[in-house]
Design an enzyme around this catalytic site. Structure first.
Site, PDB file in Angstrom:
ATOM      1  N   LYS A 179      43.530  47.372  32.257  1.00  0.00           N
ATOM      2  CA  LYS A 179      44.309  46.537  31.328  1.00  0.00           C
ATOM      3  C   LYS A 179      43.808  46.767  29.894  1.00  0.00           C
ATOM      4  O   LYS A 179      43.517  47.883  29.519  1.00  0.00           O
ATOM      5  CB  LYS A 179      44.244  45.066  31.766  1.00  0.00           C
ATOM      6  CG  LYS A 179      44.859  44.882  33.153  1.00  0.00           C
ATOM      7  CD  LYS A 179      44.717  43.495  33.711  1.00  0.00           C
ATOM      8  CE  LYS A 179      43.357  43.301  34.344  1.00  0.00           C
ATOM      9  NZ  LYS A 179      43.260  42.110  35.175  1.00  0.00           N
ATOM     10  N   ASP A 200      41.049  38.256  41.134  1.00  0.00           N
ATOM     11  CA  ASP A 200      42.117  37.245  41.065  1.00  0.00           C
ATOM     12  C   ASP A 200      43.044  37.286  42.284  1.00  0.00           C
ATOM     13  O   ASP A 200      43.535  36.240  42.736  1.00  0.00           O
ATOM     14  CB  ASP A 200      42.927  37.336  39.760  1.00  0.00           C
ATOM     15  CG  ASP A 200      43.426  38.730  39.444  1.00  0.00           C
ATOM     16  OD1 ASP A 200      43.076  39.675  40.168  1.00  0.00           O
ATOM     17  OD2 ASP A 200      44.182  38.882  38.460  1.00  0.00           O
TER      18      ASP A 200
HETATM   19  C1  BGC Z   1      42.709  45.138  38.093  1.00  0.00           C
HETATM   20  C2  BGC Z   1      42.635  44.261  39.315  1.00  0.00           C
HETATM   21  C3  BGC Z   1      43.333  42.953  39.062  1.00  0.00           C
HETATM   22  C4  BGC Z   1      44.745  43.182  38.549  1.00  0.00           C
HETATM   23  C5  BGC Z   1      45.475  41.902  38.251  1.00  0.00           C
HETATM   24  C6  BGC Z   1      44.151  45.256  37.614  1.00  0.00           C
HETATM   25  O1  BGC Z   1      44.175  45.955  36.409  1.00  0.00           O
HETATM   26  O2  BGC Z   1      42.210  46.422  38.363  1.00  0.00           O
HETATM   27  O3  BGC Z   1      41.293  44.047  39.674  1.00  0.00           O
HETATM   28  O4  BGC Z   1      43.382  42.229  40.253  1.00  0.00           O
HETATM   29  O5  BGC Z   1      44.685  43.962  37.381  1.00  0.00           O
HETATM   30  O6  BGC Z   1      44.809  41.131  37.314  1.00  0.00           O
END
Ligand code: BGC
Length: 483
Positions: free
Chosen positions: A164, A200
């Site tokens: 992200k 999450d």
């Molecule tokens: C992460 C996950 C996370 C998901 C939703 C992804 O970019 O790698 O660990 O659960 O985003 O937040």
């Protein structure tokens, strides 16, 4: 004359169609995705192939779902989107009381150093504890940390990579619980014990499983995208931590980290020019390919890239100023897609408001129609891809009735995502398997607290049955699973 005009119109729509047809995929394309995804999941679960697998299928050390008897007062942290939340969760059986506060994480911290990030988090916790008069409480803490981690214990998790909008230096490979504990010591005099760190998706599953015994899959459709599910321990070749047969069933929640599916190029057959462009300009090129086709951090930008292309081809906004915000990367938020698709009549109120916000001038009702059409195509592909992922898990678990706990802003606010997913899942699951998608409330906060509570309950049980003293410092004991 009228017939000539409609022929011209048709040509224009045919042209538009040629720029968006890549988003319309056949049923067999989604079946191909399922087969590839399942194979990649199997690779991720096996010890000898996990290293090369894109989907890491991390065992989480969460091996029991809540049974409704959990109680106590917990702190919970939620880090993973644009905000950071601190929560005080009071559990009393099925009654849950939550007080929380949201703190902004400035971009300079998201892209700064790990020390800055954890100091910022510790400062927020410090303020929260003072505001809630908790200074003298010894509180157990559940930490929802929504990034891929290799867990070495319920409260020990090494970050495998950032995703992200985050890229903080010096954290990859480190135990994030230790980093937090050190920051808490540096910046506060709070007495907390980190009891559990969860993803999450796992928090969402735990939170929903609290009230629904059929719930064994958790899904996040928010800034990022991910899923987790309960897997039989015999299928987890990467589980090397022994067992605690007395208190745990032979199962463990697997955090799939399926957002990384496609990083090896296996989804290239369905990626469009817009997906490639988005990836090139992202902070993590060639990573998180499936996530980039689905989640809230990216969907708006895909729509924007299509609109820009159509505009350059003179098929849209023919008299718009090329300096307006529409032409700037990252300016078309995914919430706009939800708003635009919520327009149900020919007045296009939301669409017009979005176009005004983007400073697009002189647009026509025709333009609004095209904008909405592009949104529906991009979001349908996202929903269908997420559905293909879920159908893969539902088929693998092969249970008669399955509840899938879902959380995340995209799922919550998009007017059609739920229905689109249900439609596609029905098409893709084995005949006879029933499923239900259910919105999980506050999965991250409540889920982290519940995981901490389950762990403490089992720890106490273990201490009682093995005759250990009850008052012993919890922090010094092994948690449920023998290393
Ligand atoms: C992460 C996950 C996370 C998901 C939703 C992804 O970019 O790698 O660990 O659960 O985003 O937040």
């Amino acid at each position: 004359m009228p017939s000539t005009r409609s022929a011209e119109q048709l040509t224009k729509y045919e042209k538009i169609e040629s720029f968006v047809k890549g988003f319309k995929l056949s049923g067999s394309a989604y079946k191909r995705v399922m087969a590839l995804l399942h194979q990649e999941m199997i690779n991720g679960l096996k010890h000898h192939s996990q290293g090369g697998a894109d989907i890491k299928m991390f065992p989480t050390f969460v091996r029991s779902l809540p049974d409704g008897s959990e109680c106590g007062e917990f702190l919970a942290l939620d880090l993973g989107g644009t905000n950071f939340r601190v929560l005080l969760v009071r559990l009393q059986g099925h009654d849950v009381e939550i007080q929380s506060k949201t703190y902004l994480i400035p971009q300079r911290i998201m892209l700064g150093t790990g020390i800055q990030l954890f100091d910022h988090i510790a400062d927020c916790i410090g303020k929260f504890v003072v505001e809630h008069d908790l200074q003298n409480h010894q509180l157990p803490l559940g930490f929802t940390f929504s990034f891929p981690c290799q867990q070495e214990g319920l409260a020990k998790a090494r970050l495998s990579k950032w995703t992200k909008g985050f890229r903080c230096e010096g954290v990859v490979g480190k135990d994030i619980c230790q980093l937090l504990q050190e920051a808490l010591q540096r910046r506060t005099n709070c007495h907390v014990e980190i009891v559990a760190v969860v993803n999450d998706a796992v928090g969402t599953l735990m939170s929903a499983a609290h009230g629904d015994r059929n719930c064994e899959i958790g899904l996040i459709l928010g800034t990022g995208c991910n899923a987790c599910y309960m897997e039989g321990l015999d299928n987890v070749g990467t589980w090397k931590h022994g067992e605690d047969q007395d208190h745990h069933p032979r199962q463990v929640i697997i955090n799939t980290e399926w957002g990384a599916f496609g990083d090896n190029g296996c989804l290239d057959f369905m990626r469009t020019e817009y997906d490639h462009e988005l990836d090139t300009f992202s902070i993590n090129p060639a990573k998180q390919i499936m996530e980039k086709m689905i989640s809230g951090m990216y969907m708006g930008e895909i729509v924007r890239l299509v609109l820009v292309r159509l505009s350059h081809e003179n098929l849209l906004f023919t008299s718009a100023d090329r300096d307006c915000n529409l032409f700037e990367r990252g300016r078309f938020y995914t919430k706009y897609v939800s708003e635009i698709e919520s327009d149900t009549d020919e007045f296009f109120r939301n669409t017009k408001q979005v176009l005004d916000e983007l400073q697009v001038e002189n647009y026509t009702t025709e333009d609004c129609k095209v904008v909405k059409y592009v949104c529906t195509l991009v979001s349908a592909r996202a929903a269908f891809l997420a559905a293909a992922g879920l159908a893969t898990l539902i088929n693998r678990l092969n249970k008669q009735d399955m509840t899938i706990a879902v959380d995340g802003s995209l799922y919550r606010f998009h007017p059609r995502f739920h229905n689109l997913m249900c439609l596609k899942i029905k098409e893709l699951v084995k005949p006879g398997l029933k499923f239900k998608l259910s919105l999980s409330h506050d999965g991250s906060g409540k889920g982290a607290a519940l995981t901490a509570a389950v762990s403490l309950r089992l720890r106490n049980l273990k201490m009682t049955t093995s005759g250990e003293e009850n008052g012993k410092n919890l922090a010094t004991q092994t948690i449920s699973v023998k290393a």
